[in-house]
Design a protein around this motif. Structure first.
Motif, PDB file in Angstrom:
ATOM      1  N   TRP A 139      26.457  30.662  59.743  1.00 22.25           N
ATOM      2  CA  TRP A 139      25.842  30.220  58.490  1.00 22.25           C
ATOM      3  C   TRP A 139      24.404  30.703  58.399  1.00 22.25           C
ATOM      4  CZ3 TRP A 139      22.045  26.114  58.273  1.00 22.25           C
ATOM      5  CH2 TRP A 139      21.625  25.831  56.965  1.00 22.25           C
ATOM      6  N   GLN A 140      23.648  30.569  59.509  1.00 25.81           N
ATOM      7  CA  GLN A 140      22.248  30.994  59.482  1.00 25.81           C
ATOM      8  C   GLN A 140      22.126  32.497  59.295  1.00 25.81           C
ATOM      9  OE1 GLN A 140      21.119  29.029  63.112  1.00 25.81           O
ATOM     10  NE2 GLN A 140      19.920  27.471  62.026  1.00 25.81           N
ATOM     11  N   ARG A 141      23.069  33.239  59.884  1.00 27.11           N
ATOM     12  CA  ARG A 141      22.979  34.692  59.824  1.00 27.11           C
ATOM     13  C   ARG A 141      23.418  35.229  58.461  1.00 27.11           C
ATOM     14  NH1 ARG A 141      26.244  38.654  63.855  1.00 27.11           N
ATOM     15  NH2 ARG A 141      26.158  40.497  62.534  1.00 27.11           N
ATOM     16  N   PHE A 142      24.490  34.681  57.904  1.00 32.64           N
ATOM     17  CA  PHE A 142      25.036  35.258  56.676  1.00 32.64           C
ATOM     18  C   PHE A 142      24.615  34.496  55.421  1.00 32.64           C
ATOM     19  CE2 PHE A 142      27.834  36.641  60.087  1.00 32.64           C
ATOM     20  CZ  PHE A 142      27.938  37.996  59.841  1.00 32.64           C
ATOM     21  N   GLY A 143      24.129  33.263  55.587  1.00 36.76           N
ATOM     22  CA  GLY A 143      23.528  32.536  54.464  1.00 36.76           C
ATOM     23  C   GLY A 143      24.488  32.116  53.362  1.00 36.76           C
ATOM     24  N   MET A 144      25.796  31.974  53.679  1.00 35.22           N
ATOM     25  CA  MET A 144      26.723  31.529  52.629  1.00 35.22           C
ATOM     26  C   MET A 144      26.611  30.023  52.412  1.00 35.22           C
ATOM     27  SD  MET A 144      28.343  32.027  55.755  1.00 35.22           S
ATOM     28  CE  MET A 144      29.622  33.245  55.929  1.00 35.22           C
ATOM     29  N   THR A 145      27.157  29.566  51.292  1.00 32.21           N
ATOM     30  CA  THR A 145      27.282  28.136  51.053  1.00 32.21           C
ATOM     31  C   THR A 145      28.433  27.632  51.909  1.00 32.21           C
ATOM     32  OG1 THR A 145      26.677  28.600  48.773  1.00 32.21           O
ATOM     33  CG2 THR A 145      27.577  26.405  49.253  1.00 32.21           C
ATOM     34  N   MET A 146      28.188  26.550  52.640  1.00 33.54           N
ATOM     35  CA  MET A 146      29.214  26.100  53.573  1.00 33.54           C
ATOM     36  C   MET A 146      29.623  24.664  53.263  1.00 33.54           C
ATOM     37  SD  MET A 146      30.635  27.387  56.443  1.00 33.54           S
ATOM     38  CE  MET A 146      29.618  28.305  57.598  1.00 33.54           C
TER      39      MET A 146
END
Ligand SMILES: Nc1ncnc2c1ncn2[C@@H]1O[C@H](COP(=O)(O)OP(=O)(O)O)[C@@H](O)[C@H]1O
Ligand SMILES: [Mg+2]
Lengths: 258, 259
Positions: free
Chosen positions: A181-188
């Motif tokens: 999540w931190q690396r790709f920054g998508m909504t999770m």
């Protein structure tokens, strides 16, 4: 952005109707990591399937990136609870990851690059040639996560992805999801029945009641962004938050029982 | 290596024992209808190589090949259509049950009436016999595809031809293979039946001709040819199956060992 407004879902059929979700209202900002926690059978999977366009709500509204969901929305990937059944057993790991990219119309060279990148992002750099059934449960779920990453989604939905793996593997996978999540920054949007897991992972925790299901609480998790299995879980604030969530759920049970 | 040897031994053991028993039991037999095995084997090469291979064995094989291929293709195509479509299934299922219950050989005279006694009829006879197991097994296989995989396809927007090829057909392949294997033995039977009525060449025709001409050892050798054909085709089928269902057997073994 994910917007859910007064979502209701009733399963009908053969005389018996099940009210899986009564009234869910919930918003997730772009790039946020939100955990939804609730007891088994409260409708978590139903909620995710409505968001993923796999199920039509009985009433209410579900929007992804401003668009009302009528079928699977663009740029959304789901990691299913049943990892053993969500990978194609006749395709090798790399082919499993590649398949959605093929249907997306991505060229061969680009596909290969995405497969390699996503496999190494989940720590399975050299498993591409294996078949899913040759891997352990934890590794299979890593493959499912890699497949979702390679799809380059703006929104990622995860349905109790670690409910069936052992505790050690589970801790590793939780950290993996944070890293991804931190690396790709998508909504999770991460669904779980485990209160500790929800508090450990999320920026925000949405607490669902038992059936008839509604949102009990929307709780901001004011822990630092750097989380660590040992340190974070022993922090006073962590204990406070999880105790609070636990108490809310117990309280709601008490009300329901009365 | 020893495993291969012991498996070959198991495979060939009983047939060899039976043949040896037959050989000695029939040695010196004076019975016209049950000639010694030695005589049958002696007439075998002359009977089945050379001209007769071209005039009778080859046409039979071609008809079998075309008929069986058509049966499998047609069975899979219809099976996928019916299996994937609940309404269509409800509509045609009673009809399928009825048609399946008709023994295919009784359709042969009707087919001959309608389509004559040429090659197309003989191929059609094979198709009509072989299509059922493939069709019904494909329907079951397509119906039983995993829901989670189905959701995965929908969610990742895997559709159309890609979905058919990499999901539906592969998921149903264990069942399709079961059907195709049954269809193979039925096809051989139907090939022979088609050649018994109003044919001018072929394996079945030749065997009957030998019987009518009281060439009993030759007749027996024809039965051998049919048996051998069945065994060889079944072996070839097993080889193909191993390739196609490699994943299936692997996944099953992994499941059993408690993954
Ligand atoms: N397809 C369905 N048909 C009828 N009832 C269903 C169906 N799917 C789920 N349910 C019911 O809806 C409720 C919520 O299920 P689910 O969303 O799977 O809960 P959770 O994921 O939180 O365990 C349960 O009571 C379940 O039995
Ligand atoms: Mg669930």
């Amino acid at each position: 952005m994910l917007e859910i407004k007064s979502l209701r879902k009733t399963y009908g059929g053969q005389g018996r109707t099940v009210e899986a979700l009564r009234d869910i209202t919930l918003t997730v900002e772009d790039g946020q990591f939100v955990c939804v926690v609730g007891p088994s059978g409260c409708g978590k999977t139903t909620l995710l399937r409505c968001l993923g366009g796999l199920l039509t709500p009985t009433s209410g509204e579900v929007k992804v990136a401003g668009q009302t969901v009528t079928g699977p929305p663009d740029g959304l990937a789901i990691v299913f609870q049943e990892y053993g059944r969500s990978l194609f057993p006749w395709l090798r790991v790399a082919e499993n990851i590649e398949l959605p990219l093929k249907s997306k119309g991505i060229g061969r060279a680009e596909r290969r690059k995405l497969v390699d990148e996503s496999l190494s992002a989940v720590g399975l750099g050299d498993a591409g040639k294996a078949y899913p059934w040759q891997l352990s449960g934890g590794m299979q779920q890593r493959v499912a996560i890699a497949r979702a990453i390679a799809f380059q989604p703006k929104v990622m939905l995860m349905d109790e992805p670690f409910a069936a793996v052992d505790a050690q593997t589970r801790a590793d996978l939780e950290d993996l999801v944070r890293t991804v999540w931190q690396r790709f920054g998508m909504t999770m949007l991460f669904v779980t029945h485990d209160i500790d897991e929800a508090v450990y992972l999320g920026q925000r925790v949405v607490v669902l009641s038992a059936s008839p299901t509604s949102v009990l609480e929307n709780l901001d998790i004011d822990l630092s962004d750097e989380r660590d299995q040992l340190k974070t879980r022993s922090e006073a604030r962590f204990v406070e938050l999880r105790t609070h969530v636990y108490a809310r759920i117990q309280e709601a049970k008490g009300v329901a029982a009365r | 290596m020893t495993r291969v040897l012991s498996r070959t031994g198991l495979l060939l053991g009983l047939p060899v024992v039976l043949l040896v028993t037959w050989w000695f039991a029939s040695a010196g037999s004076k019975s016209f209808y049950q000639p010694p095995l030695e005589t049958i084997i002696k007439v075998f090469p002359d009977t089945w190589t050379g001209a007769r291979f071209k005039s009778d064995v080859f046409p039979s094989l071609i008809r079998l090949f075309i008929g069986y291929s058509l049966a499998v293709l047609l069975g899979i195509t219809l099976g996928v259509l019916i299996g994937a479509n609940r309404r269509l299934r409800a509509l045609v299922e009673p009809l399928l049950e009825f048609l399946r219950a008709i023994p295919p050989p009784v359709l042969v005279p009707i087919l001959i009436l309608i389509a004559g006694i040429g090659n197309p009829t003989k191929v059609l006879v094979i198709v009509i016999g072989g299509v059922w197991p493939v069709l019904l097994n494909t329907v079951e296989g397509v119906r039983g595809v995993d829901e989670v995989l189905s959701d995965t396809c929908r969610s990742y927007r895997i559709g159309g031809w890609l979905r058919l090829r990499t999901f539906i057909l592969r998921a149903a392949s264990p069942q399709i293979v079961v059907g195709a294997r049954q269809a193979l033995s039925i096809s051989i039977i139907m090939m022979v039946i088609g050649e018994l009525l109003g044919a001018t060449n072929g394996l079945g025709y030749t065997v009957v001709e030998f019987q009518r001409g009281f060439q009993i050892p030759e007749m027996w050798s024809g039965v051998f040819v049919l048996g051998l054909l069945g065994v060889l085709l079944s072996l070839a089928f097993t080889l193909v199956e191993r390739r196609v269902l490699n994943w299936y057997h692997g996944a099953r073994a992994a499941e059993r060992s408690g993954h």
